[in-house]
Write an enzyme that holds these catalytic residues in place. Structure first.
Site, PDB file in Angstrom:
ATOM      1  N   CYS A  65      43.194  39.846  35.844  1.00  0.00           N
ATOM      2  CA  CYS A  65      42.765  39.129  34.636  1.00  0.00           C
ATOM      3  C   CYS A  65      43.906  38.304  34.019  1.00  0.00           C
ATOM      4  O   CYS A  65      44.890  38.878  33.523  1.00  0.00           O
ATOM      5  CB  CYS A  65      42.208  40.170  33.664  1.00  0.00           C
ATOM      6  SG  CYS A  65      42.199  39.716  31.919  1.00  0.00           S
ATOM      7  N   CYS A 112      44.798  38.918  30.367  1.00  0.00           N
ATOM      8  CA  CYS A 112      45.445  40.238  30.221  1.00  0.00           C
ATOM      9  C   CYS A 112      46.953  40.112  30.454  1.00  0.00           C
ATOM     10  O   CYS A 112      47.759  40.777  29.787  1.00  0.00           O
ATOM     11  CB  CYS A 112      44.876  41.253  31.216  1.00  0.00           C
ATOM     12  SG  CYS A 112      43.113  41.528  31.040  1.00  0.00           S
TER      13      CYS A 112
END
Lengths: 104, 286
Positions: free
Chosen positions: A31, A34
């Site tokens: 991600c 993230c």
């Protein structure tokens, strides 16, 4: 204080039984946002010694992600006395996170 | 490989491209769809035009000027920006993938969140802006993509091996090239749910059960790239410092996309700053 890597094994003790405010960053290695959230969380851990800061890799801890109904990453939870007091979905700034922690 | 890729050929994007090319950079400018500038019937307050100028003419002049200066200006729809391991960037269009050391996003002020009741309250509870990030949570489930074009197809492609089914809801717009996936062109009334999304309710009264909704409306703009890459946003605007640098080194934003005064002069100023700073960034990383 260093960032704790949480899992199903240590979650109860480190989070639910903690007398400190706990900030948890739910993330996954694939991600992009993230990866941008992670250093922000690291900085907060460095600067705020009176709280606990932790990360959970949702890929390896699906049941914890399910327990907190995580459906998007990054998601940040701020817990006090085992209860979720604030949830942030998506990349969140240090100011917004700290304002929420300071208000508890 | 290019030194700098600029996304958007309005005054900000072209200005950035011009400053970068004149500093010796190899520059690609990608644009698609109608610019906000083209919609301006007549501009009388921009410095230097005795009788004013139409937005369309000013826009076309910018592109011609850029081409004259040796900038590659291509009409291609950008679908995604990827960060490579060597910290260069791949800019993925419908037709190609281009690589550059730095990217300047100048896509204008497009809204990220669709104007549909229920979207905002279910963000993170069934509504997502990043298929790669969140596809995991919809393994073997039924998802909807709100969109109508190549951007929606691109997000669907990122989900197709993970989910059980995909329906592209165009919310009243004409679908563009969407043959591969199931399409529903009806207008959406609202998103329903309890703790999380449960269904999409259409204006004709039908309720379609759904587990998750991915947003990919129209042509991807800076806000969409931000949601997928992890660029910090302030509402629909990308946050930048005084040098147009975003929170991701090597990615810059300028013009209407950064908010503030939505005027050509602000846009060209920011484009110049972004171009110059991207050049500095590249010279420091070489």
């Amino acid at each position: 204080m260093s960032v704790l890597e949480l899992n199903e094994g240590n979650f109860e003790k480190e989070v639910l039984q903690s007398d400190k405010v706990v900030l948890i960053d739910f993330y996954a290695t694939w991600c992009g946002p993230c990866k941008m959230q992670s250093p922000i969380v690291d900085e907060i851990a460095e600067e705020k010694q009176d709280i606990k800061v932790a990360k959970i890799d949702i890929d390896n801890n699906a049941s914890l992600a399910e327990k907190y109904e995580i459906m998007s990453i990054p998601t940040l939870l701020v817990l006090k006395n085992g209860e979720v007091k604030k949830q942030f979905v998506g990349l969140t700034t240090k100011n917004d996170i700290c304002d929420s922690i300071n208000s508890l | 490989m290019y030194d700098i890729i600029v996304i958007g050929a309005g005054p900000s994007g072209i200005s950035a491209s011009i400053y970068a090319v004149r500093a010796g950079m190899k520059v690609l400018n990608l644009y698609y769809g109608e610019s906000e500038l083209e919609k301006a019937h007549r501009i009388d307050n921009y410095y230097g035009f005795v009788d004013g100028i139409t937005g369309k003419e000013l826009y076309q002049n910018g592109i011609s000027q850029a081409r004259n200066l040796g900038i590659d200006v291509l009409e291609q729809e950008v679908l995604n920006i990827e960060i490579k391991e060597d910290l260069s960037y791949n800019v993925v269009t419908v037709e190609n993938t281009f690589n550059a050391k730095a990217v300047i996003i100048a896509t204008g002020n497009k809204k990220v969140r669709p104007n549909i009741k229920g979207i905002e309250i279910y963000e993170g509870k069934g509504v997502s802006y990043c298929a790669i990030c969140d596809g995991f949570f919809y393994r073997k489930k039924n998802v909807a993509i709100i969109g109508n074009g190549e951007f929606a197809i691109h997000e669907a492609n990122d989900l197709e091996n993970v989910v059980n089914s995909i329906t592209i809801f165009t919310n009243g717009k004409e679908p563009v090239n969407v043959d591969k996936y199931k399409v529903d062109t009806r207008v959406i009334k609202q998103i329903n749910g309890e703790q999380k999304v449960t269904s999409i309710e259409l204006e004709d009264g039908q309720i379609v059960d759904i587990d998750g909704i991915f947003i990919a409306e129209g042509i991807a703009g800076g806000g969409s790239f931000a949601k997928k890459l992890g660029i910090i946003l302030d509402g629909d605007n990308i946050k930048v410092d005084e040098n147009m640098q975003t929170n991701i080194p090597g990615i810059f934003a300028c013009g209407n996309l950064t908010g503030g005064l939505l005027q050509v002069n602000k846009a060209t100023y920011e484009g110049a700053k972004a171009g110059l700073q991207a050049v500095k960034y590249i010279k420091n990383i070489i």
